[in-house]
Design a protein around this motif. Structure first.
Motif, PDB file in Angstrom:
ATOM      1  N   GLN A 111      13.479 -31.791  27.339  1.00 59.01           N
ATOM      2  CA  GLN A 111      14.055 -30.528  27.840  1.00 59.01           C
ATOM      3  C   GLN A 111      15.545 -30.445  27.522  1.00 59.01           C
ATOM      4  OE1 GLN A 111      12.854 -30.926  31.929  1.00 59.01           O
ATOM      5  NE2 GLN A 111      11.075 -29.585  31.685  1.00 59.01           N
ATOM      6  N   ARG A 112      16.251 -31.586  27.631  1.00 55.61           N
ATOM      7  CA  ARG A 112      17.680 -31.615  27.311  1.00 55.61           C
ATOM      8  C   ARG A 112      17.912 -31.321  25.836  1.00 55.61           C
ATOM      9  NH1 ARG A 112      21.396 -34.529  25.069  1.00 55.61           N
ATOM     10  NH2 ARG A 112      19.877 -36.066  24.328  1.00 55.61           N
ATOM     11  N   GLN A 113      17.085 -31.937  24.985  1.00 56.98           N
ATOM     12  CA  GLN A 113      17.209 -31.716  23.548  1.00 56.98           C
ATOM     13  C   GLN A 113      16.923 -30.258  23.192  1.00 56.98           C
ATOM     14  OE1 GLN A 113      14.792 -34.547  21.412  1.00 56.98           O
ATOM     15  NE2 GLN A 113      15.670 -36.307  22.491  1.00 56.98           N
ATOM     16  N   LYS A 114      15.950 -29.675  23.870  1.00 58.92           N
ATOM     17  CA  LYS A 114      15.599 -28.273  23.600  1.00 58.92           C
ATOM     18  C   LYS A 114      16.767 -27.350  23.954  1.00 58.92           C
ATOM     19  CE  LYS A 114      12.272 -24.634  24.661  1.00 58.92           C
ATOM     20  NZ  LYS A 114      11.027 -24.251  25.388  1.00 58.92           N
ATOM     21  N   GLU A 115      17.389 -27.601  25.093  1.00 54.39           N
ATOM     22  CA  GLU A 115      18.544 -26.791  25.496  1.00 54.39           C
ATOM     23  C   GLU A 115      19.660 -26.889  24.458  1.00 54.39           C
ATOM     24  OE1 GLU A 115      19.837 -27.883  29.385  1.00 54.39           O
ATOM     25  OE2 GLU A 115      17.922 -27.382  30.334  1.00 54.39           O
ATOM     26  N   LYS A 116      19.858 -28.085  23.917  1.00 53.45           N
ATOM     27  CA  LYS A 116      20.896 -28.297  22.909  1.00 53.45           C
ATOM     28  C   LYS A 116      20.594 -27.500  21.644  1.00 53.45           C
ATOM     29  CE  LYS A 116      23.338 -32.158  20.689  1.00 53.45           C
ATOM     30  NZ  LYS A 116      23.366 -33.629  20.519  1.00 53.45           N
ATOM     31  N   HIS A 169      21.110 -23.775  22.216  1.00 51.08           N
ATOM     32  CA  HIS A 169      22.543 -23.464  22.200  1.00 51.08           C
ATOM     33  C   HIS A 169      23.053 -23.391  20.760  1.00 51.08           C
ATOM     34  CE1 HIS A 169      26.717 -23.303  23.450  1.00 51.08           C
ATOM     35  NE2 HIS A 169      26.986 -24.344  22.640  1.00 51.08           N
ATOM     36  N   ASN A 193      31.133 -33.575  18.928  1.00 53.58           N
ATOM     37  CA  ASN A 193      29.803 -33.017  19.217  1.00 53.58           C
ATOM     38  C   ASN A 193      29.562 -31.732  18.425  1.00 53.58           C
ATOM     39  OD1 ASN A 193      29.152 -35.065  20.987  1.00 53.58           O
ATOM     40  ND2 ASN A 193      29.866 -33.964  22.799  1.00 53.58           N
ATOM     41  N   ASP A 213      10.546 -39.199  32.554  1.00 50.39           N
ATOM     42  CA  ASP A 213      11.850 -39.370  31.915  1.00 50.39           C
ATOM     43  C   ASP A 213      11.847 -38.740  30.528  1.00 50.39           C
ATOM     44  OD1 ASP A 213      12.644 -40.764  34.162  1.00 50.39           O
ATOM     45  OD2 ASP A 213      12.363 -42.748  33.254  1.00 50.39           O
ATOM     46  N   THR A 219      12.253 -34.977  30.791  1.00 49.69           N
ATOM     47  CA  THR A 219      13.653 -34.604  31.040  1.00 49.69           C
ATOM     48  C   THR A 219      14.462 -34.657  29.756  1.00 49.69           C
ATOM     49  OG1 THR A 219      13.506 -35.479  33.295  1.00 49.69           O
ATOM     50  CG2 THR A 219      15.707 -35.163  32.389  1.00 49.69           C
ATOM     51  N   GLU A 220      14.252 -35.700  28.949  1.00 53.87           N
ATOM     52  CA  GLU A 220      15.000 -35.864  27.710  1.00 53.87           C
ATOM     53  C   GLU A 220      14.648 -34.777  26.693  1.00 53.87           C
ATOM     54  OE1 GLU A 220      17.431 -37.170  24.647  1.00 53.87           O
ATOM     55  OE2 GLU A 220      17.514 -37.456  26.826  1.00 53.87           O
TER      56      GLU A 220
END
Length: 935
Positions: free
Chosen positions: A919-924, A927, A795, A913, A916-917
């Motif tokens: 938002q997950r990509q944005k957090e990644k 980071h 990853n 859905d 949610t996806e």
């Protein structure tokens, strides 16, 4: 045509099931794989198929249930049992006669003009031409039935069994004939049992009419309330509760029945509910079960005012004769209103019984019928249940089963149709004496003109109740199949026939055989569409299993929708055209079966769609085909046996331990009917453990290792793949048989077999894998840590946009000493799987490196020296900008009340859905930016 597999070349990059499935099935049949042997010394295991109707065509419920049965039969057959699966069909009395009647109607022929014998001849002709269609379709599914033992509920042997069963029950006083109120279908013109009548929960929209009945020779009247005004023409009394003080002074008087003029008594009966309606109950003994009982207590006239088709007969006033019951209802209400006798009409939800088959509203009709006395038989079944002789899964259905047995009523078994088992009873024309016999009774033969045979036939479920033992040779008690395979091991069926069939088989089996008909009953869930609606022909939402197997054009997929014309027809067609504009490419029987089995659970419903068969079954068959091809390519040049074997490496021991654990999980799951749990375990073992890890870890060993190490990998892969094919065979028989046909010769030629299996053994006959006890929990725990490290490193590499071929340096800072030791023990595996130049354990945290955390350790990777930091910052900032725009679009849509209130539920959920996806990509990305700025 080639008679023995394999049939496809391993050069084929795509698995094409339609090319080989029929060939493989013919090969199984020619090799006699499915035939039970009643002289075998093996332990027997038997299932009798729930016989589909001869009018039937394969639907998804059949596909699921027969996949379940086939899994168990194939599993037991491979596991060393003499496994017998008895197939057959049911004559389906009412349904089949209705189908043939429609054919005759189309020819302009009235079946009643043909007469009984000619009509039965036409039905037999139809049966011979079309009646085995569903059995042919079961072959396409891969069902491994013993076709040499195929039975039909009206074949000679089963017809004899039905006569014997009827005669025995009659001799024991458990079958009787009597005049009784029955459920009557005016479309099929026959009596129905209680279990063949469905009443919608909560009722259907209706009315409660309040009528005034004048008291004879008085200005007063009583008010009665009814949901069926037409039946008033057959009223014999008005009943009140004896404790109801409002009416005590009227008891013994009479009312003059409006429109008819008949004087009927006012009687007192405890049955009357003083709080319902007006407290006055019209009593129609010939058209209501409760009224019938009241009539018996008070010796009331039983006046039948309806013909068999529910039209009004000559017992009614002339102006109503010949009218349909609902036309008569309207005319009666209008007439009562004109006479000033209509008090009021209330709207209300009314319980309405409908025929399970014709869907017509049933009538309660007084007629002479045959009944089975259920209480003694039900007590036998209850006792067996309490003793644990029949186990039901899921267990919650056990209470439902027992409740029905505790509260069952006598079973009406006579049907007023021609197709079926004619009741073996004769009536003396003068005395009314009844003679019953398996063959024509002697007194009938002596004076045939004085007797006439019963014209009714037996309820289809009567012969079906004998199925588990009549198919095995009963009533011949010395029949070889009966002695070997009865009781059967399992009945797998739908919960909606728990009363119609399951309980009745238990009762008759205990009565006729003095033993239960099966040890286990498994109720599979109901098949629903993707919206959670039960699949049915009337809704147009069913999926044809043959379309899934062989494919279908868009027009063929539209067919059920266009035929049913449901209220959401336009939406259904739009969705279909959007998903499959060019039709559906068939995925084969294995993909169908595997999808159904992995979706199957202890839940009451399973939701499926055509897309799911692609996503689950097709995806896995492709993976199995291509991964197996890859494995077998590594068997092309096998080192000589004299080279011996290298010691097993950690990954070899790990994968064989995992294989044993997977084998144990599947065996336990199949033995407890948790099919999804078992086959998901095999799915994840093969996809995750074998393909994603073991094959990746051993690629380099196969290329550059020593000959004896290559042989070690080959032996391990050979055992793993041969076991996986056998583990999957009960669920996916075709592809596993095809791959087995390629694999077995290679393993035999290279002496790579870990078991003694003859080179001509089919996968269907090969031994089912066993757990060798090689699963090592400590090793498995260590390997999970290795995998955590590898995933994290991969990853980090992807997040930094670095080539997988670039060798990197990684550093482990352990927060727990044991974790550090574990990671060091797997240094070779981790480095090989992660493309590392080195993996170093450190006591201080490195600086200027990308970092991630796993339980017990921090992992550092030297990505900075390989990165263009400014370019990566720019790339991630642009990605963040795109994600923010997409996020704003979705949030705007979800905040729009018009969208959320009007769009279909699944469309709204898809947007949620997506939110949610994103938002997950944005957090990644955030980071990644944080790490880049720290470099």
């Amino acid at each position: 045509m080639k008679e023995c597999g394999p049939f496809l070349s391993l050069d084929a990059k795509h698995y094409e099931p339609q090319e080989i499935e029929k060939k493989i099935y013919e090969m199984w049949e020619k090799r006699g794989v499915f035939v039970g042997d009643n002289t075998s010394k093996k332990k027997p295991y038997s299932i009798v198929i729930p016989p589909p109707n001869v009018t039937g065509r394969l639907h998804m419920g059949h596909a699921l249930n027969n996949s379940i049965q086939d899994v168990l039969i194939r599993y037991k057959r491979m596991d060393g049992y003499d496994a017998l699966w008895v197939p057959g069909t049911d004559h389906a009395g009412i349904s089949t006669q209705s189908v043939v009647k429609k054919h005759l109607d189309a020819e302009g022929i009235n079946y009643r003009d043909l007469g009984r014998e000619k009509m039965i001849e036409r039905i037999w002709e139809w049966k011979e031409k079309y009646g085995n269609q569903i059995l042919r379709q079961l072959r396409r599914l891969g069902a491994s039935c013993d076709w040499s033992r195929t039975r039909f509920t009206m074949d000679e042997g089963l017809s004899h069994a039905v006569k014997v069963a009827f005669a025995r029950l009659y001799e024991k006083g458990l079958v009787y004939r009597g005049k009784y109120i029955v459920n009557w279908c005016p479309i099929d013109r026959t009596a129905l049992s209680n279990d063949e009548v469905h009443t919608k929960e909560g009722g259907e929209p209706g009315h409660l009419w309040h009528f005034r009945y004048p008291i004879t020779d008085s200005e007063e009247h009583v008010i009665i309330a009814t949901t069926r005004p037409e039946t008033m023409l057959g009223d014999s009394a008005v009943a009140v509760n004896p404790k109801d003080e409002r009416y005590t002074n009227l008891i013994g008087k009479t009312v003059t029945l409006p429109l008819v003029g008949r004087k009927i008594p006012i009687i007192a009966d405890d049955y009357v509910d003083a709080s319902f309606g007006t407290g006055c109950l019209k009593v129609t003994p010939a058209h209501d079960l409760n009224d019938f009982q009241i009539g018996l207590r008070h010796d009331l006239d039983q006046i039948n005012i309806m013909n068999e088709d529910a039209s009004i007969n000559d017992e009614a006033p002339e102006e109503f004769r010949g009218l349909d019951r609902f036309e008569a209802r309207d005319k009666i209400v209008s007439a009562m209103d004109a006479l000033g006798l209509l008090e009021k009409i209330e709207d209300r939800m009314t319980p309405v019984g409908r025929s399970e088959r014709s869907k017509a509203i049933i009538e309660y009709r007084l007629s002479d019928q045959w009944f089975v006395k259920m209480r003694p038989l039900a007590d036998l079944a209850l006792k067996a249940s309490e003793e644990g002789r029949i186990e039901i899964s899921p267990h919650r259905w056990d209470r439902v089963y027992r409740d029905w047995l505790e509260n069952t009523r006598d079973w009406c078994i006579s049907r007023q149709i021609w197709w079926g088992h004619r009741i073996p009873a004769w009536y003396h024309k003068e005395t009314g004496e009844i003679a019953v016999g398996i063959d024509t009774p002697s007194q009938v033969l002596e004076n045939p003109d004085a007797w006439e045979q019963e014209t009714d036939v037996l309820d289809t479920w009567f012969s079906s109740a004998l199925w588990p033992y009549s198919t095995l040779g009963w009533p011949e008690m010395d029949a070889a199949d009966l002695n070997r395979y009865y009781p059967t091991n399992l009945l797998s069926t739908a919960k909606d026939i728990i009363y119609l069939w399951v309980a009745r088989m238990a009762m008759t089996g205990l009565f006729h055989m003095d033993d239960v008909p099966f040890h286990h009953v498994y109720f599979h869930p109901t098949i629903c569409d993707e919206d959670g609606e039960t699949m049915s022909k009337s809704k147009g939402n069913g999926i044809d299993p043959l379309h899934v197997i062989d494919g279908a054009t868009t027009e063929e997929l539209e067919g059920p929708i266009n035929e049913a014309r449901p209220h959401n027809m336009e939406t259904m067609l739009k969705r279909l055209h959007k998903m499959f504009p060019d039709g559906f490419k068939g995925v084969g029987a294995d993909a169908l079966r595997f999808s159904l089995l992995t979706l199957n659970s202890e839940a009451q419903q399973v939701q499926i769609s055509l897309k799911r068969f692609e996503e689950i079954g097709k995806r896995f068959t492709d993976k199995l085909w291509n991964a197996s091809r890859f494995v077998m390519q590594n068997f092309e040049e096998v080192p000589p046996t004299s080279e011996g074997l290298a010691d097993a490496q950690i990954e070899d021991e790990w994968i064989l331990g995992r294989l044993d654990r997977c084998t144990a999980q599947l065996r336990e799951a199949l033995d407890t009917y948790r099919f999804n749990v078992g086959f998901e375990a095999v799915y994840h073992f093969f996809w995750d453990d074998v393909c994603d890890w073991y094959l990746e870890l051993t690629k380099e060993r196969l290329k550059t290792g020593s000959k004896n190490d290559i042989r070690r990998v080959q032996m391990t892969l050979g055992e793993v793949l041969s076991s996986v094919l056998r583990l999957l065979h009960p669920a996916m028989p075709f592809i596993t048989e095809e791959l087995w046909g390629h694999l077995l010769p290679k393993l035999s030629a290279g002496e790579l077999m870990s078991e003694e299996i003859s080179s001509d053994t089919l996968c269907a006959q090969a031994p089912f894998p066993v757990d060798h006890g090689r699963f090592n929990e400590e090793l498995d725990t260590h390997f999970e840590t290795y995998r955590d490290v590898v995933r994290s490193l991969r990853n980090m590499r992807v997040g930094a946009n670095l080539s997988p071929k670039l060798e990197l340096e990684a550093f482990i800072f352990p927060m727990e000493e044991e974790i550090g030791k574990t990671i060091v023990s797997g240094e070779k595996i981790i480095s090989r799987a992660s493309g590392l130049k080195s993996l170093t354990l450190v006591s201080e945290k490195p600086e200027k490196m990308s970092v991630t955390v796993i339980p017990g350790a921090e992992i550092y990777l030297n990505v900075a020296e390989h990165l263009d930091v400014e370019a990566e910052l720019s790339r991630n900032e642009k990605a963040l900008e795109k994600l923010d725009k997409r996020l704003a679009q979705i949030e705007s849509k979800l905040h729009n009340e018009k969208f959320t209130s009007r769009a279909p539920e699944q469309v709204v959920q898809a947007e949620k859905d997506a939110l949610t996806e994103v938002q997950r990509q944005k957090e990644k990305v955030l980071h990644a930016l944080e790490e880049l700025r720290a470099l």
